[in-house]
Design an enzyme around this catalytic site. Structure first.
Site, PDB file in Angstrom:
ATOM      1  N   ARG A 120       0.813  -1.239   0.000  1.00 13.52           N
ATOM      2  CA  ARG A 120       0.000   0.000   0.000  1.00 13.52           C
ATOM      3  C   ARG A 120       0.838   1.277   0.000  1.00 13.52           C
ATOM      4  NH1 ARG A 120      -3.086  -3.037   3.724  1.00 13.52           N
ATOM      5  NH2 ARG A 120      -4.767  -4.083   2.609  1.00 13.52           N
ATOM      6  N   LYS A 142       3.310  11.317 -11.304  1.00 15.97           N
ATOM      7  CA  LYS A 142       2.495  10.404 -12.124  1.00 15.97           C
ATOM      8  C   LYS A 142       3.288   9.122 -12.320  1.00 15.97           C
ATOM      9  CE  LYS A 142      -0.555  13.391 -14.793  1.00 15.97           C
ATOM     10  NZ  LYS A 142      -0.932  13.847 -16.146  1.00 15.97           N
ATOM     11  N   GLU A 184       9.454  17.551 -24.899  1.00 18.06           N
ATOM     12  CA  GLU A 184       8.795  17.980 -23.654  1.00 18.06           C
ATOM     13  C   GLU A 184       9.350  19.338 -23.199  1.00 18.06           C
ATOM     14  OE1 GLU A 184       6.220  16.355 -22.718  1.00 18.06           O
ATOM     15  OE2 GLU A 184       6.499  14.173 -22.747  1.00 18.06           O
ATOM     16  N   LYS A 226       7.318  22.876 -14.522  1.00 19.52           N
ATOM     17  CA  LYS A 226       6.518  21.716 -14.125  1.00 19.52           C
ATOM     18  C   LYS A 226       6.165  21.788 -12.642  1.00 19.52           C
ATOM     19  CE  LYS A 226       5.382  17.002 -14.485  1.00 19.52           C
ATOM     20  NZ  LYS A 226       5.465  15.751 -15.179  1.00 19.52           N
ATOM     21  N   GLU A 240     -10.670  23.541 -15.701  1.00 18.67           N
ATOM     22  CA  GLU A 240     -10.072  24.057 -16.938  1.00 18.67           C
ATOM     23  C   GLU A 240      -8.603  24.324 -16.707  1.00 18.67           C
ATOM     24  OE1 GLU A 240     -12.310  27.421 -18.217  1.00 18.67           O
ATOM     25  OE2 GLU A 240     -14.060  26.173 -18.642  1.00 18.67           O
ATOM     26  N   ARG A 243      -3.062  21.209 -14.498  1.00 18.15           N
ATOM     27  CA  ARG A 243      -2.028  20.243 -14.860  1.00 18.15           C
ATOM     28  C   ARG A 243      -2.264  19.615 -16.238  1.00 18.15           C
ATOM     29  NH1 ARG A 243       1.023  15.778 -11.081  1.00 18.15           N
ATOM     30  NH2 ARG A 243       2.267  14.962 -12.797  1.00 18.15           N
ATOM     31  N   ASN A 247      -0.221  18.262 -20.983  1.00 17.71           N
ATOM     32  CA  ASN A 247      -0.480  17.207 -21.968  1.00 17.71           C
ATOM     33  C   ASN A 247      -0.657  17.738 -23.377  1.00 17.71           C
ATOM     34  OD1 ASN A 247      -0.281  14.770 -20.604  1.00 17.71           O
ATOM     35  ND2 ASN A 247      -2.260  15.096 -19.622  1.00 17.71           N
ATOM     36  N   HIS A 250      -0.391  15.346 -26.286  1.00 15.52           N
ATOM     37  CA  HIS A 250      -0.355  13.984 -25.754  1.00 15.52           C
ATOM     38  C   HIS A 250      -1.570  13.146 -26.163  1.00 15.52           C
ATOM     39  CE1 HIS A 250       3.001  15.532 -23.515  1.00 15.52           C
ATOM     40  NE2 HIS A 250       3.178  14.419 -22.829  1.00 15.52           N
ATOM     41  N   HIS A 254      -0.449   9.949 -27.698  1.00 12.32           N
ATOM     42  CA  HIS A 254      -0.733   8.624 -27.121  1.00 12.32           C
ATOM     43  C   HIS A 254      -1.424   7.731 -28.155  1.00 12.32           C
ATOM     44  CE1 HIS A 254      -0.547  10.142 -22.656  1.00 12.32           C
ATOM     45  NE2 HIS A 254       0.647   9.951 -23.187  1.00 12.32           N
ATOM     46  N   HIS A 267       8.183   8.157 -27.094  1.00 16.32           N
ATOM     47  CA  HIS A 267       7.137   9.003 -26.517  1.00 16.32           C
ATOM     48  C   HIS A 267       7.299  10.462 -26.971  1.00 16.32           C
ATOM     49  CE1 HIS A 267       4.262  10.593 -23.646  1.00 16.32           C
ATOM     50  NE2 HIS A 267       5.188  11.409 -23.177  1.00 16.32           N
TER      51      HIS A 267
HETATM   52  P1  NAD Z   1      12.937   5.376 -21.770  1.00 20.23           P
HETATM   53  O1  NAD Z   1      12.792   5.283 -20.323  1.00 20.23           O
HETATM   54  O2  NAD Z   1      12.512   4.235 -22.603  1.00 20.23           O
HETATM   55  O3  NAD Z   1      14.455   5.749 -22.092  1.00 20.23           O
HETATM   56  C1  NAD Z   1      14.845   5.892 -23.427  1.00 20.23           C
HETATM   57  C2  NAD Z   1      16.003   4.942 -23.797  1.00 20.23           C
HETATM   58  O4  NAD Z   1      17.223   5.490 -23.290  1.00 20.23           O
HETATM   59  C3  NAD Z   1      15.887   3.563 -23.199  1.00 20.23           C
HETATM   60  O5  NAD Z   1      16.416   2.627 -24.102  1.00 20.23           O
HETATM   61  C4  NAD Z   1      16.758   3.667 -21.959  1.00 20.23           C
HETATM   62  O6  NAD Z   1      17.209   2.423 -21.496  1.00 20.23           O
HETATM   63  C5  NAD Z   1      17.892   4.519 -22.480  1.00 20.23           C
HETATM   64  N1  NAD Z   1      18.635   5.269 -21.494  1.00 20.23           N
HETATM   65  C6  NAD Z   1      18.198   5.814 -20.346  1.00 20.23           C
HETATM   66  N2  NAD Z   1      19.145   6.569 -19.794  1.00 20.23           N
HETATM   67  C7  NAD Z   1      20.231   6.473 -20.586  1.00 20.23           C
HETATM   68  C8  NAD Z   1      21.525   7.041 -20.547  1.00 20.23           C
HETATM   69  N3  NAD Z   1      21.858   7.903 -19.590  1.00 20.23           N
HETATM   70  N4  NAD Z   1      22.392   6.716 -21.514  1.00 20.23           N
HETATM   71  C9  NAD Z   1      22.024   5.880 -22.534  1.00 20.23           C
HETATM   72  N5  NAD Z   1      20.808   5.330 -22.637  1.00 20.23           N
HETATM   73  C10 NAD Z   1      19.910   5.640 -21.670  1.00 20.23           C
HETATM   74  O7  NAD Z   1      12.142   6.658 -22.346  1.00 20.23           O
HETATM   75  P2  NAD Z   1      11.997   8.149 -21.809  1.00 20.23           P
HETATM   76  O8  NAD Z   1      11.909   8.976 -23.022  1.00 20.23           O
HETATM   77  O9  NAD Z   1      12.978   8.481 -20.781  1.00 20.23           O
HETATM   78  O10 NAD Z   1      10.577   8.117 -21.093  1.00 20.23           O
HETATM   79  C11 NAD Z   1       9.404   7.857 -21.821  1.00 20.23           C
HETATM   80  C12 NAD Z   1       8.357   7.322 -20.871  1.00 20.23           C
HETATM   81  O11 NAD Z   1       8.069   8.319 -19.892  1.00 20.23           O
HETATM   82  C13 NAD Z   1       7.054   6.987 -21.537  1.00 20.23           C
HETATM   83  O12 NAD Z   1       6.596   5.749 -21.073  1.00 20.23           O
HETATM   84  C14 NAD Z   1       6.114   8.089 -21.086  1.00 20.23           C
HETATM   85  O13 NAD Z   1       4.794   7.682 -21.029  1.00 20.23           O
HETATM   86  C15 NAD Z   1       6.669   8.416 -19.741  1.00 20.23           C
HETATM   87  N6  NAD Z   1       6.358   9.763 -19.271  1.00 20.23           N
HETATM   88  C16 NAD Z   1       5.878   9.892 -18.021  1.00 20.23           C
HETATM   89  C17 NAD Z   1       5.613  11.145 -17.511  1.00 20.23           C
HETATM   90  C18 NAD Z   1       5.142  11.292 -16.108  1.00 20.23           C
HETATM   91  O14 NAD Z   1       4.770  12.406 -15.717  1.00 20.23           O
HETATM   92  N7  NAD Z   1       5.177  10.238 -15.309  1.00 20.23           N
HETATM   93  C19 NAD Z   1       5.851  12.286 -18.302  1.00 20.23           C
HETATM   94  C20 NAD Z   1       6.363  12.117 -19.589  1.00 20.23           C
HETATM   95  C21 NAD Z   1       6.616  10.840 -20.060  1.00 20.23           C
HETATM   96  N1  GLY Z   2       3.503  14.722 -18.139  1.00 10.24           N
HETATM   97  C1  GLY Z   2       2.262  15.283 -17.734  1.00 10.24           C
HETATM   98  C2  GLY Z   2       2.089  15.425 -16.279  1.00 10.24           C
HETATM   99  O1  GLY Z   2       2.964  15.100 -15.510  1.00 10.24           O
HETATM  100  O2  GLY Z   2       1.052  15.849 -15.837  1.00 10.24           O
END
Ligand code: NAD
Ligand code: GLY
Length: 363
Positions: A120, A142, A184, A226, A240, A243, A247, A250, A254, A267
């Site tokens: 939990r 998130k 982003e 952010k 309205e 946060r 997006n 997005h 998505h 992404h």
């Molecule tokens: P990812 O985590 O897949 O990383 C991209 C690639 O880079 C992967 O192959 C990873 O292993 C590699 N990598 C990571 N760090 C590295 C480094 N220092 N050197 C070399 N390679 C490295 O992708 P991302 O773009 O970091 O994240 C995308 C994800 O984040 C999506 O799933 C998206 O939905 C999510 N996201 C979440 C939020 C949120 O608020 N939680 C916001 C935006 C995106």
């Molecule tokens: N990436 C959108 C949010 O964190 O709300």
């Protein structure tokens, strides 16, 4: 090192940004309830950074149980999540230990959701290693996984205790991933920070060349934007704006990610192409001028990002978009641009305009 604060009262936390922070285990130790952590990483990041990080933590008397997951968006799912739970149970992790995410947004979202739900809820620390994770996904709480029917459909809000963004890790990031993170970064300029958008236009070459001071500035400015938005509307409940404005692009993006199959488009790439669709629709509504629309597209293109979307078919786009979390009572709310530097949530766009925006941006 620069430190920003996410002002969330009892759940407030610092974001430390700077070089060499993976060695600053004192910053991590200050946030642990007991000197015990599980580090969640993946097969790409672990060989680069895990051993040195573990060695520093152990030297400081912190017990570490790492788990290394397969890499990629295609693994951001329930099966991978289950392997984290298995690991936590096998290692007899109790509610006082901390889950540490070492990796990009996929690892951060997965590890964060495991932390939110294991027994939990257990404490959680973000150590983001991609530009995208340092400017966006590690901040704001998130967490979640994908469902075959929709991106990020299962998840929870679970704030970290700390975000430790070591900018040195960006040196090993592939160019395509750097560009994905820039999508982003550009987003913050487009939705709420026109001076930052101007700065990005003037400094995109320096960012692509990975000049350290340019990258640090972009990360700080992104995190500051952010943090401000999240502090004002943590759970994305504002009727309205709020946060949801984070997006931009997005809902379309998505749909692209789910439509082509998770991992095919990064992404950030899907967000970039989705932002062009949102900007195109904003232009059709008479909000964005043709010049400003072209300015936004040119900046995304300069960052090495796609500005055209894949041909999924308009009906397929609309079906995928109908699952968006911003849909209320069947009505699709989109994030659109009133002008450069000002976004709004809008649920009144005519279906014909939405279709036209999709059709004119594909192929
Ligand atoms: P990812 O985590 O897949 O990383 C991209 C690639 O880079 C992967 O192959 C990873 O292993 C590699 N990598 C990571 N760090 C590295 C480094 N220092 N050197 C070399 N390679 C490295 O992708 P991302 O773009 O970091 O994240 C995308 C994800 O984040 C999506 O799933 C998206 O939905 C999510 N996201 C979440 C939020 C949120 O608020 N939680 C916001 C935006 C995106
Ligand atoms: N990436 C959108 C949010 O964190 O709300």
């Amino acid at each position: 090192m620069r430190t920003l604060n996410v002002a969330l009262g009892a759940r407030a936390y610092p974001i430390h940004i700077g070089p060499g922070l993976l060695q600053r285990v004192d910053l991590v130790a200050a946030h642990l309830r007991t000197p015990r952590v599980t580090i969640v990483s993946n097969t790409v990041v672990a060989p680069l950074y895990l051993d040195a990080f573990v060695a520093s933590l152990e030297k400081a008397g912190i017990g570490v149980t790492p788990i290394v997951l397969p890499d990629g968006e295609a693994h951001k799912n329930a099966a991978t999540l289950d392997t984290i739970y298995d690991h936590l149970l096998a290692e007899r992790c109790d509610r006082t230990m901390t889950v540490v995410a070492l990796g990009g947004g996929v690892i951060g979202d997965l590890a964060g959701y495991a932390a939110a739900t294991y027994q939990r809820g257990v404490p959680f620390i973000q150590v983001p290693t991609t530009l995208l994770a340092q400017v966006d996904s590690s901040v704001g709480g998130k967490t979640g996984i994908n469902h075959p029917r929709g991106k990020n459909m299962i998840g929870a809000f679970w704030q970290p205790q700390l975000v430790l963004a070591d900018t040195d890790t960006l040196k090993t990031l592939p160019d395509r991933e750097l560009s994905a993170g820039l999508a982003e970064v550009i987003k913050y300029g487009l939705i709420r920070d026109l001076p930052f958008l101007d700065w990005l236009e003037a400094n995109m070459d320096r960012l692509l060349a990975r000049e350290a001071d340019a990258l640090s500035h972009a990360i700080e400015r992104s995190c500051a934007n952010k943090a401000e938005v999240v502090a004002a509307d943590e759970l994305e409940m504002a009727k309205e704006g709020g946060r949801a404005l984070l997006n931009l692009g997005h809902t379309f993006g998505h749909a692209i990610e789910t439509g082509v199959g998770y991992g095919e488009w990064l992404h950030g790439e899907a967000v970039a192409a989705g932002t062009v669709m949102a900007a195109d629709l904003s232009r059709r509504l008479g909000w964005l001028s043709r010049d400003d629309f072209e300015r936004a597209v040119a900046l995304l293109a300069k960052a090495g990002l796609p500005t055209r979307s894949p041909e999924l078919g308009t009906d397929r786009y609309l079906d995928l978009m109908s699952h968006d979390k911003k849909v209320i009572a069947g009505r699709l709310r989109l994030v659109l641009l009133k002008r450069l530097g000002e976004a709004v949530t809008y649920g009144e766009a005519a279906p014909g305009d939405i279709r036209a925006a999709i059709e004119s941006c594909c192929g």
